[in-house]
Design an enzyme around this catalytic site. Structure first.
Site, PDB file in Angstrom:
ATOM      1  N   CYS A  71     -50.320  -3.363   3.539  1.00 17.25           N
ATOM      2  CA  CYS A  71     -49.864  -2.756   4.787  1.00 17.25           C
ATOM      3  C   CYS A  71     -49.138  -1.461   4.421  1.00 17.25           C
ATOM      4  O   CYS A  71     -48.078  -1.509   3.783  1.00 17.25           O
ATOM      5  CB  CYS A  71     -48.922  -3.724   5.492  1.00 17.25           C
ATOM      6  SG  CYS A  71     -48.159  -3.069   6.979  1.00 17.25           S
ATOM      7  N   CYS A 181     -53.976   3.276   7.260  1.00 19.06           N
ATOM      8  CA  CYS A 181     -53.563   1.979   7.814  1.00 19.06           C
ATOM      9  C   CYS A 181     -54.709   1.028   7.490  1.00 19.06           C
ATOM     10  O   CYS A 181     -55.884   1.365   7.724  1.00 19.06           O
ATOM     11  CB  CYS A 181     -53.371   2.091   9.327  1.00 19.06           C
ATOM     12  SG  CYS A 181     -53.209   0.488  10.157  1.00 19.06           S
TER      13      CYS A 181
HETATM   14  N1  DGL Z   1     -52.137  -2.547   8.721  1.00 16.68           N
HETATM   15  C1  DGL Z   1     -50.924  -1.873   8.751  1.00 16.68           C
HETATM   16  C2  DGL Z   1     -50.831  -0.635   7.905  1.00 16.68           C
HETATM   17  O1  DGL Z   1     -51.568  -0.515   6.944  1.00 16.68           O
HETATM   18  C3  DGL Z   1     -49.954  -2.003   9.857  1.00 16.68           C
HETATM   19  C4  DGL Z   1     -50.409  -1.780  11.233  1.00 16.68           C
HETATM   20  C5  DGL Z   1     -49.343  -2.100  12.247  1.00 16.68           C
HETATM   21  O2  DGL Z   1     -48.920  -3.252  12.290  1.00 16.68           O
HETATM   22  O3  DGL Z   1     -48.961  -1.211  13.013  1.00 16.68           O
HETATM   23  O4  DGL Z   1     -50.033   0.220   8.140  1.00 16.68           O
END
Ligand code: DGL
Length: 255
Positions: A71, A181
């Site tokens: 993440c 993301c």
């Molecule tokens: N998948 C996440 C990232 O890489 C987070 C997305 C979120 O929860 O806003 O930032």
């Protein structure tokens, strides 16, 4: 023999885990998505740090030997605090702006991420280490993660959100797009479609997933904790609605 824990706010980290299943098939994995609290990207830094630490603690209780913070938002917010708080090695993802900035061309590099990632000092520092930071346009894209969490992946299902965030770049030459993301990796076709309709340039797509998994492999080896006989078994856990999410998760890692 213990599993490697993969953490994301929701389903996005499955795009990194999928890479691990190919590159490190001798390991077993435990995935934890904090779907009940996703998206993280529009939350305060205090909230993101609190929720991430709580989720990694839950994975620690399940007996993981190492963690991957799959993440970008959690990494940018609190990776140093996590490394100080847990005894096992922690690998984390970063937006792939370095390879994107190495693309040939005189156009821009577009970095798409959550609002939190784009505004945090960790990302700003990473950007400042690029040869020409002014080539990079960082655009927060709220709205995409919510739709992906609902199980929506069609190429034409994101036109309205992309239009809202990217119309100021209409007709520009874009050499590269960084998916900053982990959720966004599942909607590559939506970015490619938007780019073909609205940008000039080749708009090559970049993510940091394979680099993160290669780093995981190096870290497991350096700590002498590789599994010689795992079978890429994946245990799925979520703070959200497991009955709804697990079939989506399983189909995403099988892609
Ligand atoms: N998948 C996440 C990232 O890489 C987070 C997305 C979120 O929860 O806003 O930032």
């Amino acid at each position: 023999m213990r599993p490697v824990g993969f953490f994301d706010s929701g389903l996005g980290g499955a795009s990194v885990l999928r890479e691990a299943l190919h590159l490190l098939p001798n390991e077993n994995y435990l995935y934890y998505g904090d779907d009940a609290n996703a998206p993280y990207g529009d939350r305060s830094y205090t909230d993101i740090a609190f929720l991430t630490e709580k989720s990694v603690s839950a994975m620690a209780d399940f007996g993981i030997k190492a963690a991957v913070i799959a993440c970008n938002t959690a990494t940018a917010t609190c990776i140093d605090a996590l490394r100080g708080a847990f005894p096992f090695p922690i690998v984390s993802i970063e937006p792939a702006i370095k390879p994107a900035c190495e693309t040939e061309g005189s156009g821009r590099v577009l970095m798409l991420s959550t609002a939190a990632t784009a505004s945090l000092p960790r990302y700003k520092h990473l950007l400042s280490t690029m040869k020409d930071p002014s080539r990079v346009v960082s655009v927060p894209c709220p709205g995409l993660v919510e739709r992906i969490e609902r199980g929506c992946f069609a190429a034409d299902a994101f036109d309205d959100i992309l239009e809202k965030h990217l119309s100021f770049l209409e007709g520009e030459t874009i050499d590269a797009i960084v998916m900053g993301c982990t959720h966004y990796v599942f909607i590559k076709k939506a970015f490619a479609r938007y780019a073909s309709l609205h940008f000039r340039g080749k708009a090559e797509l970049f993510d940091g997933n394979a680099a993160t998994v290669r780093q995981l492999g190096r870290v497991l080896k350096a700590n002498n904790i590789e599994n010689p006989c795992g079978s890429a078994h994946v245990e799925y856990r979520t703070s959200g609605d497991k009955a709804r999410l697990e079939p989506i998760f399983r189909s995403l890692i099988a892609l």
